[in-house]
Design a protein around this motif. Structure first.
Motif, mmCIF file in Angstrom:
data_model
loop_
_atom_site.group_PDB
_atom_site.id
_atom_site.type_symbol
_atom_site.label_atom_id
_atom_site.label_comp_id
_atom_site.label_asym_id
_atom_site.label_seq_id
_atom_site.Cartn_x
_atom_site.Cartn_y
_atom_site.Cartn_z
ATOM 1 N N HIS A 1 67.766 33.915 43.403
ATOM 2 C CA HIS A 1 68.975 32.933 43.419
ATOM 3 C C HIS A 1 68.260 31.695 44.204
ATOM 4 C CE1 HIS A 1 72.599 33.843 41.303
ATOM 5 N NE2 HIS A 1 72.222 35.041 41.592
ATOM 6 N N LYS B 1 67.900 30.948 34.711
ATOM 7 C CA LYS B 1 66.965 30.343 35.888
ATOM 8 C C LYS B 1 65.386 30.062 35.309
ATOM 9 C CE LYS B 1 66.444 29.931 40.051
ATOM 10 N NZ LYS B 1 66.512 30.658 41.274
ATOM 11 N N GLN C 1 66.720 26.132 51.477
ATOM 12 C CA GLN C 1 67.262 25.895 50.141
ATOM 13 C C GLN C 1 67.190 27.464 49.583
ATOM 14 O OE1 GLN C 1 65.084 21.841 49.727
ATOM 15 N NE2 GLN C 1 65.734 22.487 47.742
ATOM 16 N N TYR D 1 69.123 39.060 49.504
ATOM 17 C CA TYR D 1 68.583 38.570 48.277
ATOM 18 C C TYR D 1 67.950 39.782 47.720
ATOM 19 C CZ TYR D 1 68.870 33.837 49.371
ATOM 20 O OH TYR D 1 69.465 32.529 49.684
ATOM 21 N N HIS E 1 71.537 35.518 34.681
ATOM 22 C CA HIS E 1 71.032 34.800 35.576
ATOM 23 C C HIS E 1 69.586 34.408 35.180
ATOM 24 C CE1 HIS E 1 68.849 34.035 39.334
ATOM 25 N NE2 HIS E 1 69.908 33.137 39.579
ATOM 26 N N HIS F 1 74.918 29.841 39.527
ATOM 27 C CA HIS F 1 75.248 30.369 40.996
ATOM 28 C C HIS F 1 75.977 31.499 40.933
ATOM 29 C CE1 HIS F 1 74.562 25.793 41.143
ATOM 30 N NE2 HIS F 1 73.947 26.143 42.416
ATOM 31 N N PRO G 1 72.180 18.054 42.817
ATOM 32 C CA PRO G 1 71.395 18.366 44.099
ATOM 33 C C PRO G 1 70.081 17.345 44.100
ATOM 34 C CG PRO G 1 71.132 19.984 42.293
ATOM 35 C CD PRO G 1 72.030 19.042 41.942
ATOM 36 N N THR G 2 69.821 16.757 43.007
ATOM 37 C CA THR G 2 68.613 15.855 43.379
ATOM 38 C C THR G 2 69.217 14.505 44.180
ATOM 39 O OG1 THR G 2 67.698 16.451 41.127
ATOM 40 C CG2 THR G 2 66.975 14.291 42.197
ATOM 41 N N MET H 1 75.463 31.180 52.674
ATOM 42 C CA MET H 1 75.550 31.646 51.262
ATOM 43 C C MET H 1 76.457 32.894 51.217
ATOM 44 S SD MET H 1 74.291 29.241 49.293
ATOM 45 C CE MET H 1 74.629 30.041 47.889
ATOM 46 N N ARG I 1 76.075 38.005 42.805
ATOM 47 C CA ARG I 1 77.114 36.959 43.137
ATOM 48 C C ARG I 1 78.379 36.960 42.325
ATOM 49 N NH1 ARG I 1 73.492 33.073 45.726
ATOM 50 N NH2 ARG I 1 72.040 34.509 46.549
ATOM 51 N N CYS J 1 66.655 28.364 45.580
ATOM 52 C CA CYS J 1 66.688 26.969 44.812
ATOM 53 C C CYS J 1 65.653 26.761 43.880
ATOM 54 C CB CYS J 1 67.123 25.874 46.041
ATOM 55 S SG CYS J 1 66.906 24.456 45.241
ATOM 56 N N PRO J 2 65.790 26.375 42.744
ATOM 57 C CA PRO J 2 64.388 26.091 41.910
ATOM 58 C C PRO J 2 64.109 24.564 42.105
ATOM 59 C CG PRO J 2 66.550 25.729 40.660
ATOM 60 C CD PRO J 2 66.902 26.329 42.051
HETATM 61 C C1 HEM Z 1 70.416 26.766 44.518
HETATM 62 C C2 HEM Z 1 69.825 23.903 48.430
HETATM 63 C C3 HEM Z 1 67.999 20.613 45.565
HETATM 64 C C4 HEM Z 1 68.982 23.163 41.550
HETATM 65 C C5 HEM Z 1 70.415 26.428 45.812
HETATM 66 C C6 HEM Z 1 70.818 27.181 47.032
HETATM 67 C C7 HEM Z 1 70.750 26.402 47.999
HETATM 68 C C8 HEM Z 1 70.081 25.164 47.563
HETATM 69 C C9 HEM Z 1 71.035 26.686 49.518
HETATM 70 C C10 HEM Z 1 71.461 28.657 46.994
HETATM 71 C C11 HEM Z 1 70.513 29.563 47.269
HETATM 72 C C12 HEM Z 1 70.990 31.001 47.005
HETATM 73 O O1 HEM Z 1 72.127 31.110 45.951
HETATM 74 O O2 HEM Z 1 70.720 31.938 47.730
HETATM 75 C C13 HEM Z 1 69.586 22.658 47.915
HETATM 76 C C14 HEM Z 1 69.195 21.875 48.921
HETATM 77 C C15 HEM Z 1 68.579 20.574 48.123
HETATM 78 C C16 HEM Z 1 68.482 21.392 46.755
HETATM 79 C C17 HEM Z 1 69.459 21.587 50.633
HETATM 80 C C18 HEM Z 1 68.200 19.323 48.359
HETATM 81 C C19 HEM Z 1 68.992 18.438 48.797
HETATM 82 C C20 HEM Z 1 67.763 21.236 44.407
HETATM 83 C C21 HEM Z 1 67.457 20.299 43.363
HETATM 84 C C22 HEM Z 1 67.603 20.950 42.134
HETATM 85 C C23 HEM Z 1 68.452 22.248 42.632
HETATM 86 C C24 HEM Z 1 66.549 18.998 43.350
HETATM 87 C C25 HEM Z 1 67.107 20.736 40.885
HETATM 88 C C26 HEM Z 1 66.837 19.737 40.432
HETATM 89 C C27 HEM Z 1 69.655 24.100 42.302
HETATM 90 C C28 HEM Z 1 70.125 25.018 41.263
HETATM 91 C C29 HEM Z 1 70.491 26.255 42.144
HETATM 92 C C30 HEM Z 1 70.362 25.938 43.393
HETATM 93 C C31 HEM Z 1 70.008 25.121 39.833
HETATM 94 C C32 HEM Z 1 70.952 27.706 41.753
HETATM 95 C C33 HEM Z 1 69.911 28.848 41.525
HETATM 96 C C34 HEM Z 1 70.534 30.140 41.327
HETATM 97 O O3 HEM Z 1 71.475 30.581 41.536
HETATM 98 O O4 HEM Z 1 69.507 31.256 40.914
HETATM 99 N N1 HEM Z 1 69.825 25.090 46.202
HETATM 100 N N2 HEM Z 1 68.993 22.586 46.728
HETATM 101 N N3 HEM Z 1 68.517 22.100 43.910
HETATM 102 N N4 HEM Z 1 69.597 24.623 43.451
HETATM 103 FE FE1 HEM Z 1 69.353 23.655 45.205
#
Ligand code: HEM
Length: 413
Positions: free
Chosen positions: A357, A95, A348, A58, A91, A84, A239-240, A289, A65, A359-360
């Motif tokens: 990166h 973000k 996450q 990180y 980014h 992503h 993802p929600t 990842m 990425r 997760c938000p």
């Molecule tokens: C990124 C998991 C829920 C939006 C990620 C990443 C993971 C992850 C592993 C990547 C982290 C990385 O790149 O190192 C999960 C899991 C969730 C979840 C397991 C629940 C089931 C959510 C929710 C939202 C969300 C509820 C938005 C409402 C995003 C976004 C990214 C992201 C926009 C990209 C972030 C970036 O690249 O800066 N998530 N997530 N995720 N998640 Fe989630």
């Protein structure tokens, strides 16, 4: 400089297919290392696990990425050119747009909508001999998040829209039919939401995710194209809806450890939070990842060449016995006297969501799990008949085999 240990260079893809979530962790244990290289889909991948590896992964000065997310993952899970896959200023600004939606007020509005959707679905469940909890949670989450985001999704469309979002997640590591199902689902969703973005540019309700994305401008001052805006809107909706995975795992855990059901009913915030964190640590969802080395650098005596593909094991780090004693025991009490650090709990992603990166959506995930569990332990009663609740760790993503069938659903006293 030590050479990075190599393992079965010709059989990497086969072992990944056979071992799924446990592939990197098993290999690290076999080789007694936190780093090894393997040949995967025609290129060398350096696989890592553990807290120190996550710190390096990180570090935005070392890793990027760009070029790390395979096109098959972009065509199913994330969408092409989504956040992503971005780095640097692009980014950071995108973000901050995502994070601006994650206020306490917004999250509690979403939880309220989810609670209403659960009550609406419960009216149907009472009339059914049984329900498949996974499908029902996906549908209720879809209704709630679309309403919250400002996206019109009539009740008679909820089920098939939810199924499309689930298919995108289900496809990310697969080939063949499952992968094609995910691609078609993405095409349909992008077409639907591109139209909604076009309309939303004129008349979206202020403060909604739709309005936020439709009016967002990149560092260049340009708005996102209609299609990319639809892709980023999907990156909130999909993802929600995927929280359905964690909810069925949580219900499985309550079934297997009935004491925790009583703790939920007692409604003690700490106990509930520890249970939810243990569900996110223990059960498999995001496996690993990928990123690429931005420059040549050394890590713990190993040379990381510029451009190298690096895979960080999220599941394996969450089950690293040095960080999590008896990692394959489900034990929410482990969180009583332990603070989560930025790089040891990677359900996450790791690090800081604002600058990297990570997760938000973690606060939304936890809040909606709370809402579902309060509803399922407090407001309704059900039977969980004999069924196959095993999870196949070679499948990514995986659920309990049955999807969790509930019968005899009725109101609690
Ligand atoms: C990124 C998991 C829920 C939006 C990620 C990443 C993971 C992850 C592993 C990547 C982290 C990385 O790149 O190192 C999960 C899991 C969730 C979840 C397991 C629940 C089931 C959510 C929710 C939202 C969300 C509820 C938005 C409402 C995003 C976004 C990214 C992201 C926009 C990209 C972030 C970036 O690249 O800066 N998530 N997530 N995720 N998640 Fe989630």
């Amino acid at each position: 400089m030590t050479e990075i240990p190599k393992k079965n260079l010709l059989t990497g893809a086969y072992r990944l297919y056979k071992e799924g979530y446990q592939f990197i962790g098993h290999t690290c244990e076999e080789l007694r290392t936190d780093i090894f290289q393997i040949r995967l889909f025609g290129q060398t991948a350096i696989c890592l696990r553990g807290e120190e590896a996550a710190k390096m992964f990180y570090d935005v000065n070392k890793m990027q990425r760009k070029g790390a997310v395979p096109s098959t993952v972009q065509q199913t899970l994330t969408g092409k050119d989504a956040i992503h896959t971005t780095d640097g200023q692009v980014h950071a600004l995108r973000k901050s747009m995502f994070l601006s939606l994650m206020t306490d007020e917004n999250i509690s509005r979403l939880s309220g909508l989810f609670n209403q959707a659960l009550h609406r679905r419960f009216a149907h469940w009472q009339l059914e001999p049984s329900i498949r909890l996974f499908d029902e949670m996906a549908r209720a989450l879809c209704a709630a998040v679309c309403g919250w985001a400002g996206v019109t999704c009539p009740p008679d469309e909820e089920q098939r829209r939810a199924a499309d979002f689930i298919a995108m997640v289900d496809a990310f590591s697969s080939v063949g039919l499952r992968n094609w199902r995910g691609r078609f689902a993405r095409t349909r969703a992008e077409r639907w939401l591109t139209k909604i973005i076009k309309d939303g540019r004129k008349n979206a309700d202020p403060g909604t995710a739709l309005s936020c994305i439709a009016t967002y401008r990149e560092p260049s001052g340009e708005p996102l194209s209609d299609r990319l805006a639809a892709i980023e809107l999907i990156n909130i909706l999909r993802p929600t809806i995927a929280i359905a995975w964690y909810i069925v795992f949580a219900v499985t855990a309550l079934h297997e450890s009935p004491d925790w059901r009583l703790k939920f009913i007692a409604d003690r915030d700490d106990d509930q939070s520890h249970f939810i964190d243990e569900v996110r640590r223990f059960y498999p969802l995001a496996p690993f990842m990928g990123a690429r080395a931005k420059v040549n650098f050394d890590w713990q005596g190993y040379r990381m060449p510029k451009g190298a593909l690096v895979l960080l094991d999220l599941y394996g780090t969450n089950h690293d016995p040095r960080l999590w004693p008896l990692p394959y025991r489900f034990d929410p009490n482990r969180f009583h006297d332990r603070r989560i650090r930025p790089f040891d709990f990677l359900a996450q992603g790791g690090g800081d969501a604002a600058t990297g990166h990570r997760c938000p959506g973690e606060k939304i995930t936890v809040a909606l799990m709370h809402t579902a569990l309060k509803f399922l332990t407090g407001e309704v009663r059900y039977s969980l008949p004999e069924q196959d609740l095993k999870t196949d760790l070679s499948r990514m993503p995986t659920t309990p085999e049955s999807g969790v069938i509930l019968t005899n659903i009725r109101k609690s006293f």
